[in-house]
Design a protein around this motif. Structure first.
Motif, mmCIF file in Angstrom:
data_model
loop_
_atom_site.group_PDB
_atom_site.id
_atom_site.type_symbol
_atom_site.label_atom_id
_atom_site.label_comp_id
_atom_site.label_asym_id
_atom_site.label_seq_id
_atom_site.Cartn_x
_atom_site.Cartn_y
_atom_site.Cartn_z
ATOM 1 N N ARG A 15 -55.692 6.223 1.557
ATOM 2 C CA ARG A 15 -56.207 7.157 2.438
ATOM 3 C C ARG A 15 -55.222 7.568 3.129
ATOM 4 N NH1 ARG A 15 -61.293 5.146 5.556
ATOM 5 N NH2 ARG A 15 -62.057 4.662 3.341
ATOM 6 N N GLN A 16 -54.249 6.652 3.578
ATOM 7 C CA GLN A 16 -53.080 7.080 4.438
ATOM 8 C C GLN A 16 -52.221 8.231 3.754
ATOM 9 O OE1 GLN A 16 -51.174 3.900 6.718
ATOM 10 N NE2 GLN A 16 -52.465 2.547 5.848
ATOM 11 N N VAL A 17 -51.854 7.675 2.466
ATOM 12 C CA VAL A 17 -51.012 8.671 1.636
ATOM 13 C C VAL A 17 -51.879 10.035 1.538
ATOM 14 C CG1 VAL A 17 -50.062 9.153 -0.368
ATOM 15 C CG2 VAL A 17 -49.950 6.868 0.370
ATOM 16 N N ALA A 18 -52.763 10.179 1.092
ATOM 17 C CA ALA A 18 -53.632 11.312 0.942
ATOM 18 C C ALA A 18 -53.906 12.300 2.336
ATOM 19 C CB ALA A 18 -55.153 11.136 0.396
ATOM 20 N N ALA A 19 -54.036 11.549 3.351
ATOM 21 C CA ALA A 19 -53.766 12.128 4.865
ATOM 22 C C ALA A 19 -52.402 12.803 5.052
ATOM 23 C CB ALA A 19 -54.237 11.352 5.931
ATOM 24 N N GLN A 20 -51.418 11.898 4.783
ATOM 25 C CA GLN A 20 -49.971 12.415 4.973
ATOM 26 C C GLN A 20 -49.775 13.654 3.947
ATOM 27 O OE1 GLN A 20 -47.881 11.283 7.132
ATOM 28 N NE2 GLN A 20 -46.423 12.496 6.345
ATOM 29 N N ALA A 21 -50.162 13.418 2.719
ATOM 30 C CA ALA A 21 -49.908 14.681 1.817
ATOM 31 C C ALA A 21 -50.675 15.678 2.274
ATOM 32 C CB ALA A 21 -50.478 14.209 0.563
ATOM 33 N N ARG A 22 -51.973 16.026 2.728
ATOM 34 C CA ARG A 22 -52.358 17.040 3.135
ATOM 35 C C ARG A 22 -51.767 17.458 4.477
ATOM 36 N NH1 ARG A 22 -57.157 13.889 2.302
ATOM 37 N NH2 ARG A 22 -57.245 13.155 4.625
ATOM 38 N N ILE A 99 -39.149 11.446 11.099
ATOM 39 C CA ILE A 99 -38.980 10.246 9.989
ATOM 40 C C ILE A 99 -39.016 8.725 10.883
ATOM 41 C CG2 ILE A 99 -37.618 9.476 8.403
ATOM 42 C CD1 ILE A 99 -38.979 11.649 7.344
ATOM 43 N N LYS A 100 -38.201 8.687 11.954
ATOM 44 C CA LYS A 100 -38.095 7.536 12.334
ATOM 45 C C LYS A 100 -39.489 6.742 12.990
ATOM 46 C CE LYS A 100 -35.976 4.910 16.118
ATOM 47 N NZ LYS A 100 -34.912 4.875 17.169
ATOM 48 N N ARG A 101 -40.169 7.716 13.637
ATOM 49 C CA ARG A 101 -41.523 7.515 14.075
ATOM 50 C C ARG A 101 -42.564 7.269 13.204
ATOM 51 N NH1 ARG A 101 -39.282 11.357 17.755
ATOM 52 N NH2 ARG A 101 -39.239 10.686 19.729
ATOM 53 N N LEU A 107 -48.368 3.679 8.169
ATOM 54 C CA LEU A 107 -48.130 4.010 6.937
ATOM 55 C C LEU A 107 -46.635 3.577 6.400
ATOM 56 C CD1 LEU A 107 -48.576 5.986 4.461
ATOM 57 C CD2 LEU A 107 -47.375 7.941 5.740
ATOM 58 N N PRO A 108 -46.741 2.676 5.466
ATOM 59 C CA PRO A 108 -45.500 2.142 4.920
ATOM 60 C C PRO A 108 -44.412 3.425 4.549
ATOM 61 C CG PRO A 108 -47.234 0.933 3.755
ATOM 62 C CD PRO A 108 -47.829 2.198 4.507
ATOM 63 N N ARG A 109 -43.266 3.023 4.605
ATOM 64 C CA ARG A 109 -42.151 4.044 4.155
ATOM 65 C C ARG A 109 -42.283 4.682 2.699
ATOM 66 N NH1 ARG A 109 -36.545 1.889 7.601
ATOM 67 N NH2 ARG A 109 -37.862 2.250 9.757
ATOM 68 N N HIS A 110 -42.576 3.715 1.947
ATOM 69 C CA HIS A 110 -42.655 4.245 0.591
ATOM 70 C C HIS A 110 -43.966 4.976 0.546
ATOM 71 C CE1 HIS A 110 -45.195 0.411 0.375
ATOM 72 N NE2 HIS A 110 -45.957 1.151 -0.474
ATOM 73 N N PHE A 256 -30.792 6.020 1.874
ATOM 74 C CA PHE A 256 -31.669 7.031 2.748
ATOM 75 C C PHE A 256 -31.624 6.207 4.041
ATOM 76 C CE2 PHE A 256 -35.378 8.623 4.765
ATOM 77 C CZ PHE A 256 -35.312 9.937 4.358
ATOM 78 N N ARG A 257 -31.254 7.015 5.169
ATOM 79 C CA ARG A 257 -31.132 6.763 6.538
ATOM 80 C C ARG A 257 -32.326 7.329 7.417
ATOM 81 N NH1 ARG A 257 -25.674 8.169 6.073
ATOM 82 N NH2 ARG A 257 -25.994 9.956 7.373
ATOM 83 N N TRP A 258 -33.205 6.496 8.086
ATOM 84 C CA TRP A 258 -34.422 6.901 8.587
ATOM 85 C C TRP A 258 -33.850 7.522 9.751
ATOM 86 C CZ3 TRP A 258 -39.232 6.965 6.256
ATOM 87 C CH2 TRP A 258 -39.148 6.332 4.907
ATOM 88 N N GLU A 259 -33.003 7.427 10.356
ATOM 89 C CA GLU A 259 -32.382 7.974 11.848
ATOM 90 C C GLU A 259 -31.470 8.916 11.668
ATOM 91 O OE1 GLU A 259 -31.893 4.660 14.534
ATOM 92 O OE2 GLU A 259 -33.213 3.346 13.729
#
Length: 259
Positions: A15-22, A99-101, A107-110, A256-259
């Motif tokens: 559900r988290q991934v779907a919300a992020q994708a939308r 991206i950092k926040r 929601l996990p980074r992956h 990949f650097r998140w900051e």
């Protein structure tokens, strides 16, 4: 009288991934530059290419120019969204700390990266619909010798191409500053569109056809043309795309650097 009992904790990952994708898809389509790359430029390339090829009388192995150029422009659309748009958007999200926040949210980074890729697929579907309509209006007639083979080959090519270019886009965005990502992503897009074997078949490049065929742009273009012109699966091209996807995914995971 019932008592409300809260259920602390995050929503299921799906559900988290779907919300992020939308959310990612909405943001991409609201951005004028992204919309230009995703829809306007491919349509201009298709219309202009067909008109120019017909005027110049180009020989495209006995096929009508629109029949060869339409699959190539479909591949170009996938490349523009999965690589250029994703790289630019992610680069500026890194710059502004988005991206950092998001990386510190439930929601996990992956899951965040997966949401971005799913959003790309939504936009790619919209692109393909628009370009297919434009191609049909121009007189495009895709091969109907084996509809199931053609449809399956297109889906496989789009999936493999989206993975390869999305991984490359994330790799670039994860190691460069936003301004450098913007410049490099647009430069690579223009170079591959002009000489990367995506719009025109690799055979059109003469002696350079061999090296160009190993590029992900050429592999995606060849796979789309094989599916829609010859109604077959181009296995070597799909393997090249999968190889680029695996390599770029490994590089992204390591750098990949998140900051």
């Amino acid at each position: 009288m019932s008592t409300f009992t809260p259920r602390p904790g995050s929503a299921p990952l799906a559900r988290q991934v779907a919300a992020q994708a939308r959310m990612e898809a909405r943001l991409m389509l609201r951005n004028g530059e992204q919309l230009l790359l995703a829809l306007v430029i491919p349509v201009i390339v298709l219309v202009g290419g067909v008109l120019a090829a017909e005027r110049l009388g180009l020989d495209l192995s006995g096929h009508a120019p629109v029949d060869v150029l339409t699959p190539g422009v479909l591949a170009l659309a996938v490349m523009s969204t999965a690589f250029t748009s994703l790289a630019i958007a992610t680069g500026f999200e890194r710059r502004y700390g988005v991206i950092k926040r998001l990386g510190s949210s439930p929601l996990p980074r992956h899951g965040l990266l997966l949401g971005k890729v799913l959003a790309l697929l939504n936009v790619v579907v919209l692109q393909l619909v628009v370009l297919v309509v434009a191609g049909l209006v121009l007189g495009w007639r895709p091969s109907l010798d084996s509809p199931l083979v053609s449809a399956g080959s297109v889906l496989l090519a789009v999936a493999a191409g989206t993975w390869a270019f999305a991984a490359l886009g994330l790799f670039v965005a994860g190691v460069l500053r936003a301004e450098a990502t913007l410049a490099l992503a647009n430069l690579v897009y223009l170079l591959l569109m002009a000489g990367g074997g995506v719009v025109l078949p690799t055979s059109a490049y003469g002696a350079a056809a061999g090296p160009i065929s190993w590029l992900p742009s050429a592999a995606l273009g060849d796979a789309m043309r094989a599916a829609l012109v010859d109604a077959r699966l181009d296995g070597p091209a799909i393997l090249i795309l999968l190889g680029w996807g695996a390599l770029a995914t490994l590089l992204t995971a390591r750098t990949f650097r998140w900051e």
